[in-house]
Design a protein around this motif. Structure first.
Motif, PDB file in Angstrom:
ATOM      1  N   PRO A 168       0.838  -1.191   0.000  1.00  0.00           N
ATOM      2  CA  PRO A 168       0.000   0.000   0.000  1.00  0.00           C
ATOM      3  C   PRO A 168       0.875   1.245   0.000  1.00  0.00           C
ATOM      4  O   PRO A 168       1.986   1.223   0.523  1.00  0.00           O
ATOM      5  CB  PRO A 168      -0.811  -0.113   1.295  1.00  0.00           C
ATOM      6  N   PRO A 169       0.383   2.311  -0.632  1.00  0.00           N
ATOM      7  CA  PRO A 169       1.187   3.535  -0.653  1.00  0.00           C
ATOM      8  C   PRO A 169       1.409   4.042   0.769  1.00  0.00           C
ATOM      9  O   PRO A 169       0.536   3.928   1.624  1.00  0.00           O
ATOM     10  CB  PRO A 169       0.333   4.525  -1.455  1.00  0.00           C
ATOM     11  N   THR A 170       2.596   4.565   0.992  1.00  0.00           N
ATOM     12  CA  THR A 170       2.881   5.110   2.319  1.00  0.00           C
ATOM     13  C   THR A 170       2.501   6.585   2.327  1.00  0.00           C
ATOM     14  O   THR A 170       2.679   7.288   1.335  1.00  0.00           O
ATOM     15  CB  THR A 170       4.388   4.957   2.664  1.00  0.00           C
ATOM     16  N   ARG A 171       1.968   7.000   3.448  1.00  0.00           N
ATOM     17  CA  ARG A 171       1.586   8.399   3.597  1.00  0.00           C
ATOM     18  C   ARG A 171       2.650   9.099   4.420  1.00  0.00           C
ATOM     19  O   ARG A 171       3.120   8.570   5.414  1.00  0.00           O
ATOM     20  CB  ARG A 171       0.238   8.516   4.292  1.00  0.00           C
ATOM     21  N   THR A 172       3.008  10.266   3.980  1.00  0.00           N
ATOM     22  CA  THR A 172       3.951  11.052   4.746  1.00  0.00           C
ATOM     23  C   THR A 172       3.248  11.527   6.008  1.00  0.00           C
ATOM     24  O   THR A 172       2.147  12.067   5.927  1.00  0.00           O
ATOM     25  CB  THR A 172       4.415  12.273   3.907  1.00  0.00           C
ATOM     26  N   PRO A 173       3.840  11.322   7.150  1.00  0.00           N
ATOM     27  CA  PRO A 173       3.197  11.777   8.380  1.00  0.00           C
ATOM     28  C   PRO A 173       3.016  13.296   8.344  1.00  0.00           C
ATOM     29  O   PRO A 173       3.861  14.022   7.835  1.00  0.00           O
ATOM     30  CB  PRO A 173       4.174  11.376   9.485  1.00  0.00           C
ATOM     31  N   ARG A 174       1.885  13.738   8.867  1.00  0.00           N
ATOM     32  CA  ARG A 174       1.603  15.166   8.901  1.00  0.00           C
ATOM     33  C   ARG A 174       1.670  15.645  10.340  1.00  0.00           C
ATOM     34  O   ARG A 174       1.450  14.885  11.266  1.00  0.00           O
ATOM     35  CB  ARG A 174       0.214  15.467   8.339  1.00  0.00           C
ATOM     36  N   SER A 175       1.915  16.922  10.472  1.00  0.00           N
ATOM     37  CA  SER A 175       1.923  17.509  11.806  1.00  0.00           C
ATOM     38  C   SER A 175       0.491  17.689  12.282  1.00  0.00           C
ATOM     39  O   SER A 175      -0.440  17.731  11.469  1.00  0.00           O
ATOM     40  CB  SER A 175       2.620  18.869  11.766  1.00  0.00           C
ATOM     41  N   PRO A 176       0.296  17.821  13.581  1.00  0.00           N
ATOM     42  CA  PRO A 176      -1.066  18.079  14.084  1.00  0.00           C
ATOM     43  C   PRO A 176      -1.669  19.342  13.473  1.00  0.00           C
ATOM     44  O   PRO A 176      -2.856  19.388  13.195  1.00  0.00           O
ATOM     45  CB  PRO A 176      -0.867  18.217  15.593  1.00  0.00           C
ATOM     46  N   ALA A 177      -0.840  20.370  13.246  1.00  0.00           N
ATOM     47  CA  ALA A 177      -1.354  21.607  12.642  1.00  0.00           C
ATOM     48  C   ALA A 177      -1.866  21.339  11.231  1.00  0.00           C
ATOM     49  O   ALA A 177      -2.926  21.839  10.842  1.00  0.00           O
ATOM     50  CB  ALA A 177      -0.274  22.685  12.622  1.00  0.00           C
ATOM     51  N   THR A 178      -1.140  20.537  10.456  1.00  0.00           N
ATOM     52  CA  THR A 178      -1.584  20.194   9.106  1.00  0.00           C
ATOM     53  C   THR A 178      -2.852  19.367   9.156  1.00  0.00           C
ATOM     54  O   THR A 178      -3.779  19.598   8.380  1.00  0.00           O
ATOM     55  CB  THR A 178      -0.470  19.449   8.335  1.00  0.00           C
ATOM     56  N   ASP A 179      -2.918  18.418  10.076  1.00  0.00           N
ATOM     57  CA  ASP A 179      -4.137  17.626  10.235  1.00  0.00           C
ATOM     58  C   ASP A 179      -5.324  18.526  10.543  1.00  0.00           C
ATOM     59  O   ASP A 179      -6.420  18.332  10.027  1.00  0.00           O
ATOM     60  CB  ASP A 179      -3.977  16.589  11.353  1.00  0.00           C
ATOM     61  N   ASP A 180      -5.103  19.520  11.398  1.00  0.00           N
ATOM     62  CA  ASP A 180      -6.182  20.456  11.737  1.00  0.00           C
ATOM     63  C   ASP A 180      -6.597  21.286  10.521  1.00  0.00           C
ATOM     64  O   ASP A 180      -7.779  21.552  10.323  1.00  0.00           O
ATOM     65  CB  ASP A 180      -5.765  21.375  12.878  1.00  0.00           C
ATOM     66  N   LEU A 181      -5.626  21.696   9.701  1.00  0.00           N
ATOM     67  CA  LEU A 181      -5.965  22.464   8.492  1.00  0.00           C
ATOM     68  C   LEU A 181      -6.745  21.602   7.507  1.00  0.00           C
ATOM     69  O   LEU A 181      -7.688  22.084   6.865  1.00  0.00           O
ATOM     70  CB  LEU A 181      -4.703  23.024   7.827  1.00  0.00           C
ATOM     71  N   VAL A 182      -6.371  20.344   7.387  1.00  0.00           N
ATOM     72  CA  VAL A 182      -7.117  19.425   6.528  1.00  0.00           C
ATOM     73  C   VAL A 182      -8.542  19.292   7.058  1.00  0.00           C
ATOM     74  O   VAL A 182      -9.515  19.366   6.292  1.00  0.00           O
ATOM     75  CB  VAL A 182      -6.413  18.050   6.433  1.00  0.00           C
ATOM     76  N   ALA A 183      -8.683  19.126   8.357  1.00  0.00           N
ATOM     77  CA  ALA A 183     -10.016  19.010   8.957  1.00  0.00           C
ATOM     78  C   ALA A 183     -10.817  20.298   8.736  1.00  0.00           C
ATOM     79  O   ALA A 183     -12.015  20.243   8.442  1.00  0.00           O
ATOM     80  CB  ALA A 183      -9.901  18.696  10.450  1.00  0.00           C
ATOM     81  N   ALA A 184     -10.174  21.445   8.857  1.00  0.00           N
ATOM     82  CA  ALA A 184     -10.860  22.724   8.628  1.00  0.00           C
ATOM     83  C   ALA A 184     -11.308  22.837   7.169  1.00  0.00           C
ATOM     84  O   ALA A 184     -12.439  23.263   6.891  1.00  0.00           O
ATOM     85  CB  ALA A 184      -9.946  23.894   8.997  1.00  0.00           C
ATOM     86  N   GLY A 185     -10.448  22.436   6.238  1.00  0.00           N
ATOM     87  CA  GLY A 185     -10.819  22.470   4.820  1.00  0.00           C
ATOM     88  C   GLY A 185     -11.989  21.555   4.520  1.00  0.00           C
ATOM     89  O   GLY A 185     -12.914  21.935   3.785  1.00  0.00           O
ATOM     90  N   GLU A 186     -11.968  20.368   5.090  1.00  0.00           N
ATOM     91  CA  GLU A 186     -13.077  19.436   4.882  1.00  0.00           C
ATOM     92  C   GLU A 186     -14.368  19.979   5.479  1.00  0.00           C
ATOM     93  O   GLU A 186     -15.441  19.848   4.889  1.00  0.00           O
ATOM     94  CB  GLU A 186     -12.723  18.067   5.475  1.00  0.00           C
ATOM     95  N   ALA A 187     -14.267  20.611   6.652  1.00  0.00           N
ATOM     96  CA  ALA A 187     -15.460  21.204   7.273  1.00  0.00           C
ATOM     97  C   ALA A 187     -16.009  22.330   6.401  1.00  0.00           C
ATOM     98  O   ALA A 187     -17.225  22.452   6.228  1.00  0.00           O
ATOM     99  CB  ALA A 187     -15.129  21.716   8.677  1.00  0.00           C
ATOM    100  N   LEU A 188     -15.123  23.148   5.822  1.00  0.00           N
ATOM    101  CA  LEU A 188     -15.584  24.229   4.943  1.00  0.00           C
ATOM    102  C   LEU A 188     -16.290  23.673   3.705  1.00  0.00           C
ATOM    103  O   LEU A 188     -17.294  24.238   3.254  1.00  0.00           O
ATOM    104  CB  LEU A 188     -14.420  25.129   4.540  1.00  0.00           C
ATOM    105  N   GLU A 189     -15.773  22.573   3.163  1.00  0.00           N
ATOM    106  CA  GLU A 189     -16.446  21.938   2.018  1.00  0.00           C
ATOM    107  C   GLU A 189     -17.844  21.469   2.406  1.00  0.00           C
ATOM    108  O   GLU A 189     -18.801  21.667   1.660  1.00  0.00           O
ATOM    109  CB  GLU A 189     -15.630  20.746   1.507  1.00  0.00           C
ATOM    110  N   ARG A 190     -17.957  20.843   3.564  1.00  0.00           N
ATOM    111  CA  ARG A 190     -19.266  20.368   4.024  1.00  0.00           C
ATOM    112  C   ARG A 190     -20.217  21.535   4.274  1.00  0.00           C
ATOM    113  O   ARG A 190     -21.400  21.461   3.933  1.00  0.00           O
ATOM    114  CB  ARG A 190     -19.125  19.506   5.280  1.00  0.00           C
ATOM    115  N   VAL A 191     -19.711  22.632   4.835  1.00  0.00           N
ATOM    116  CA  VAL A 191     -20.548  23.814   5.076  1.00  0.00           C
ATOM    117  C   VAL A 191     -21.032  24.382   3.752  1.00  0.00           C
ATOM    118  O   VAL A 191     -22.203  24.743   3.604  1.00  0.00           O
ATOM    119  CB  VAL A 191     -19.780  24.882   5.893  1.00  0.00           C
TER     120      VAL A 191
END
Length: 177
Positions: free
Chosen positions: A5-28
């Motif tokens: 399986p492809p390996t994912r580069t680990p992200r920082s908690p801040a990046t994870d939070d930005l991804v979550a914020a972007g996904e929330a904005l898409e849902r909104v």
């Protein structure tokens, strides 16, 4: 031999939070489009009407580029707006060969009414949030306005923003790393 399986580069908690914020904005964004009936033009036509109301008359080619559709497709959108009495075609005063699209007074009035009804529907819904969540949402207004002031450009960082960070659950994380 099975492919790994492809390996994912680990992200920082801040990046994870930005991804979550972007996904929330898409849902909104999807939620607003579905939850608030608007009547009248929808999708691209509404965006075109908003563009010519806010900036003044624009060329069809500019509108097509702005919306990411072909010029013939934009001509169809403009035709529908014109048939509804919401927009009109005008000759460019500087070059009569060029056609500009402008909002009519009926188009401006319909857009104002739509924005007002959407805003009222959102206020009604947002007022149901707990006070702390309302304050958190209001605290994000400047950041949201900065985001929408800059077009999304794949692979290019936004200027004027050094290093955006989100830290869920820690409002005082400004200096955190």
């Amino acid at each position: 031999m099975a492919a790994e399986p492809p390996t994912r580069t680990p992200r920082s908690p801040a990046t994870d939070d930005l991804v979550a914020a972007g996904e929330a904005l898409e849902r909104v964004s999807r939620w607003i489009r579905r939850a608030i009936p608007h009547g009248g033009p929808g999708g691209v036509a509404l965006s075109v009407l908003a563009a010519v109301v806010s900036t003044g008359p624009l060329r069809i080619s500019h509108l097509a580029d702005r919306e990411g559709i072909s010029q013939p497709g934009m001509s169809s959108v403009v035709n529908r707006l014109a048939e509804a009495g919401l927009a009109e075609r005008r000759a460019d005063p500087a070059d009569g060969r060029i056609v500009l699209v402008a909002a009519t007074s009926a188009g401006r009035a319909q857009l104002d009414a739509l924005r007002s009804s959407r805003a009222q529907a959102l206020v009604t819904h947002l007022s149901r949030l707990p006070a702390g969540q309302q304050r958190a949402l209001c605290a994000s207004i400047d950041a949201l306005n900065t985001l929408i002031a800059h077009p999304i450009a794949e692979g290019r960082p936004m200027t004027q923003i050094e290093s955006p960070r989100c830290y869920r659950g820690n409002a005082d994380a400004e200096g955190a790393s």
